[in-house]
Design an enzyme around this catalytic site. Structure first.
Site, short mmCIF file in Angstrom:
data_model
loop_
_atom_site.label_atom_id
_atom_site.label_comp_id
_atom_site.label_asym_id
_atom_site.label_seq_id
_atom_site.Cartn_x
_atom_site.Cartn_y
_atom_site.Cartn_z
N ILE A 146 31.09 -42.98 -70.01
CA ILE A 146 30.36 -43.04 -68.74
C ILE A 146 29.07 -43.82 -68.96
O ILE A 146 28.33 -43.55 -69.91
CB ILE A 146 30.04 -41.62 -68.21
CG1 ILE A 146 31.34 -40.89 -67.85
CG2 ILE A 146 29.10 -41.68 -67.01
CD1 ILE A 146 31.14 -39.44 -67.44
N GLY A 147 28.82 -44.77 -68.10
CA GLY A 147 27.58 -45.55 -68.12
C GLY A 147 27.28 -46.01 -66.72
O GLY A 147 28.09 -46.70 -66.10
N ALA A 161 35.09 -45.01 -67.61
CA ALA A 161 36.28 -45.69 -68.12
C ALA A 161 37.13 -44.66 -68.85
O ALA A 161 36.70 -44.11 -69.88
CB ALA A 161 35.89 -46.83 -69.06
N CYS A 177 29.94 -46.86 -78.03
CA CYS A 177 28.81 -46.11 -77.47
C CYS A 177 27.73 -45.84 -78.53
O CYS A 177 26.88 -44.96 -78.35
CB CYS A 177 29.27 -44.81 -76.83
SG CYS A 177 30.51 -45.02 -75.55
#
Length: 244
Positions: A146-147, A161, A177
């Protein structure tokens, strides 16, 4: 608010630069109240994206070498470090106005995690959170990254994603990450059989509606394009491929 609609669309495979520019335009439209909340679902051709907290040394190989393997590399304006997007991965870009959720970014991130945890449970996979990290995990392996970006007006972009049938070898060329101590996995790897990306779409949409209290309404790609018919919605700058 519980019965408010959420437009969602599966755009299929979209080059990363095109998807980024689409988000910029939809964020502008959402800010102006010209569109409602949206969830874009898609997959990208192979691409590495380096977020605002990204470190170049988390790319283990030369960028030119990655390009020769068929992958693009972009510096992007989301939070987080480097990650990979590619075929077999379900990418979600929610374009939401967080004023309806108390303008709480932390709550938003936890809600995205909850969406993916519930979607994976639909396949019989038990996933959860890991203290100190954002994302969704199966034991000590990350299955979803998650971003996000919070734009002016509390409008979100970028997102999550989920590795459904992703070729995990692409992750070997980076420190995903920026996390050195743990690996990555996919839904297909966990189940021991190939799961098409499309099979995860409906569970993710249903879970998103449950967690965010919205009624999902499917849009076709042409309908999304029609939302952007106003030329005044061309906003923002170009994407930035990594030049080194």
């Amino acid at each position: 608010m519980g019965s408010a609609p959420l437009g969602w669309c599966d755009l299929g495979r979209v080059p990363y630069g095109e998807a980024w520019d689409l988000q910029v335009r939809l964020v502008a439209a959402r800010r102006q109240g010209l569109v409602g909340d949206l969830l874009l679902l898609l997959e990208h051709p192979p691409v590495y994206t380096l977020g605002r907290a990204g470190r170049a040394d988390n790319i283990r190989v030369p960028v030119d070498w990655l390009r020769r393997q068929g992958a693009e590399v972009f510096e992007v304006d989301r939070g987080g470090d480097i990650t990979f997007h590619g075929p077999g991965q379900l990418v979600g870009y929610p374009i939401l106005d967080l004023t309806g959720w108390g303008r709480d970014l932390h709550r938003y991130l936890r809600n995205l995690e909850e969406v993916l945890i519930r979607a994976l449970a639909a396949f019989g996979v038990t996933a959860g959170r890991k203290a100190g990290y954002t994302g969704v995990w199966v034991r000590d392996r990350k299955i979803a990254a998650i971003g996000v970006k919070l734009n002016s007006g509390w409008i979100t972009s970028h997102g999550f994603a989920l590795n459904v049938a992703t070729d995990l070898r692409w992750f070997e060329y980076i420190i995903p990450c920026g996390i050195r101590d743990y690996g990555v996995t996919s839904l297909s790897a966990e189940l021991g059989r190939q799961i098409p990306r499309e099979a995860a779409v409906r569970p993710v949409v249903d879970a998103f509606g449950e967690v965010f209290g919205r009624v999902p309404v499917r849009l076709e790609p042409g309908q999304v394009a029609s939302l952007l018919a106003d030329p005044a919605l061309v906003a923002g700058g170009p994407t930035r491929p990594v030049s080194r």
